[in-house]
Design a protein around this motif. Structure first.
Motif, PDB file in Angstrom:
ATOM      1  N   THR A 294       0.840  -1.199   0.000  1.00  0.00           N
ATOM      2  CA  THR A 294       0.000   0.000   0.000  1.00  0.00           C
ATOM      3  C   THR A 294       0.875   1.250   0.000  1.00  0.00           C
ATOM      4  O   THR A 294       0.639   2.187  -0.769  1.00  0.00           O
ATOM      5  CB  THR A 294      -0.942   0.000   1.222  1.00  0.00           C
ATOM      6  OG1 THR A 294      -1.787  -1.153   1.125  1.00  0.00           O
ATOM      7  CG2 THR A 294      -1.782   1.258   1.277  1.00  0.00           C
ATOM      8  N   THR A 295       1.899   1.264   0.833  1.00  0.00           N
ATOM      9  CA  THR A 295       2.827   2.397   0.880  1.00  0.00           C
ATOM     10  C   THR A 295       3.555   2.554  -0.445  1.00  0.00           C
ATOM     11  O   THR A 295       3.681   3.670  -0.974  1.00  0.00           O
ATOM     12  CB  THR A 295       3.841   2.205   2.027  1.00  0.00           C
ATOM     13  OG1 THR A 295       3.114   2.101   3.254  1.00  0.00           O
ATOM     14  CG2 THR A 295       4.821   3.355   2.103  1.00  0.00           C
TER      15      THR A 295
ATOM     16  N   ARG B   1       1.128   3.922  -3.072  1.00  0.00           N
ATOM     17  CA  ARG B   1       0.847   5.343  -2.806  1.00  0.00           C
ATOM     18  C   ARG B   1       1.980   6.228  -3.331  1.00  0.00           C
ATOM     19  O   ARG B   1       1.735   7.282  -3.914  1.00  0.00           O
ATOM     20  CB  ARG B   1       0.666   5.588  -1.313  1.00  0.00           C
ATOM     21  CG  ARG B   1      -0.695   5.231  -0.805  1.00  0.00           C
ATOM     22  CD  ARG B   1      -0.876   5.680   0.637  1.00  0.00           C
ATOM     23  NE  ARG B   1      -2.113   5.132   1.150  1.00  0.00           N
ATOM     24  CZ  ARG B   1      -2.255   4.634   2.358  1.00  0.00           C
ATOM     25  NH1 ARG B   1      -1.256   4.627   3.211  1.00  0.00           N
ATOM     26  NH2 ARG B   1      -3.406   4.161   2.743  1.00  0.00           N
ATOM     27  N   ARG B   2       3.214   5.802  -3.098  1.00  0.00           N
ATOM     28  CA  ARG B   2       4.362   6.577  -3.579  1.00  0.00           C
ATOM     29  C   ARG B   2       4.417   6.605  -5.106  1.00  0.00           C
ATOM     30  O   ARG B   2       4.739   7.635  -5.699  1.00  0.00           O
ATOM     31  CB  ARG B   2       5.657   6.010  -3.006  1.00  0.00           C
ATOM     32  CG  ARG B   2       5.804   6.295  -1.537  1.00  0.00           C
ATOM     33  CD  ARG B   2       7.111   5.788  -0.981  1.00  0.00           C
ATOM     34  NE  ARG B   2       7.184   6.114   0.434  1.00  0.00           N
ATOM     35  CZ  ARG B   2       7.808   5.390   1.331  1.00  0.00           C
ATOM     36  NH1 ARG B   2       8.458   4.300   0.967  1.00  0.00           N
ATOM     37  NH2 ARG B   2       7.826   5.764   2.585  1.00  0.00           N
TER      38      ARG B   2
ATOM     39  N   ALA C  70       1.647   8.972  -6.231  1.00  0.00           N
ATOM     40  CA  ALA C  70       2.011  10.362  -5.926  1.00  0.00           C
ATOM     41  C   ALA C  70       3.080  10.892  -6.879  1.00  0.00           C
ATOM     42  O   ALA C  70       3.078  12.073  -7.226  1.00  0.00           O
ATOM     43  CB  ALA C  70       2.498  10.473  -4.480  1.00  0.00           C
TER      44      ALA C  70
ATOM     45  N   ARG D 188      -4.228   4.642 -10.370  1.00  0.00           N
ATOM     46  CA  ARG D 188      -5.148   3.712  -9.709  1.00  0.00           C
ATOM     47  C   ARG D 188      -6.511   3.964 -10.335  1.00  0.00           C
ATOM     48  O   ARG D 188      -6.983   5.097 -10.345  1.00  0.00           O
ATOM     49  CB  ARG D 188      -5.164   3.990  -8.206  1.00  0.00           C
ATOM     50  CG  ARG D 188      -5.792   2.893  -7.404  1.00  0.00           C
ATOM     51  CD  ARG D 188      -5.807   3.206  -5.922  1.00  0.00           C
ATOM     52  NE  ARG D 188      -4.509   2.956  -5.308  1.00  0.00           N
ATOM     53  CZ  ARG D 188      -3.899   3.799  -4.486  1.00  0.00           C
ATOM     54  NH1 ARG D 188      -4.433   4.945  -4.173  1.00  0.00           N
ATOM     55  NH2 ARG D 188      -2.745   3.487  -3.949  1.00  0.00           N
TER      56      ARG D 188
END
Length: 155
Positions: free
Chosen positions: A71-72, A75-76, A79, A85
């Motif tokens: 998940t991390t 997300r990176r 970003a 997504r």
């Protein structure tokens, strides 16, 4: 003849750890310098490119990572504009991942960084040594091969 195992006598696990850490650090530096991504991010981008519409759960499975860490990572990537997504067309509650043009460019640059690392390995080891080591590592990493510290499969 020694009663100590060859692996223990050669401190094989220690040397594997040191070599892996050094190669990973060198690859991370090269990837960050050339592509702006880490080796873990490059691996995720490769899976997303090769499996269009992959779910985050399938990505975690492909990379053998846990859900919180993936998940991390995702997300990176989102970003940084390397991954989109999207809503899954089959299940509106689910999300799929797609590589962006920027992500594809970063992955191409990362591939060049990995090529440089492989060139370094080729400069240190002969072709026969590379094939021998690669074959041995594949056997150690084969699913279903139980290592001593693992519990036996439930029957």
């Amino acid at each position: 003849f020694s009663d100590v195992s060859a692996a223990r006598d050669e401190r094989l696990y220690f040397h594997l750890q040191v070599a892996a850490a050094r190669l990973r650090a060198a690859a991370d530096r090269r990837c960050l310098d050339q592509a702006g991504v880490t080796t873990a991010q490059a691996a995720a981008l490769a899976v997303i490119r090769d499996q269009p519409g992959v779910s985050q759960r399938a990505l975690a499975s492909a990379l053998r990572q846990t859900e919180p860490s993936i998940t991390t990572l995702v997300r990176r990537l989102v970003a940084a504009g390397l991954v989109d997504r999207r809503v899954d067309q089959a299940d509106g509650r689910a999300r799929t991942l797609a590589i962006t043009g920027r992500g594809a460019a970063a992955l191409a640059s990362a591939d060049a960084a990995f090529a440089a690392i492989n060139d370094h390995v080729d400069a240190v080891l002969t072709g026969d040594e590379v094939r021998l080591v690669a074959g041995a590592l594949r056997r150690l990493a084969t699913p279903g091969v139980r290592l001593a510290a693992e519990s036996p499969p439930a029957s």
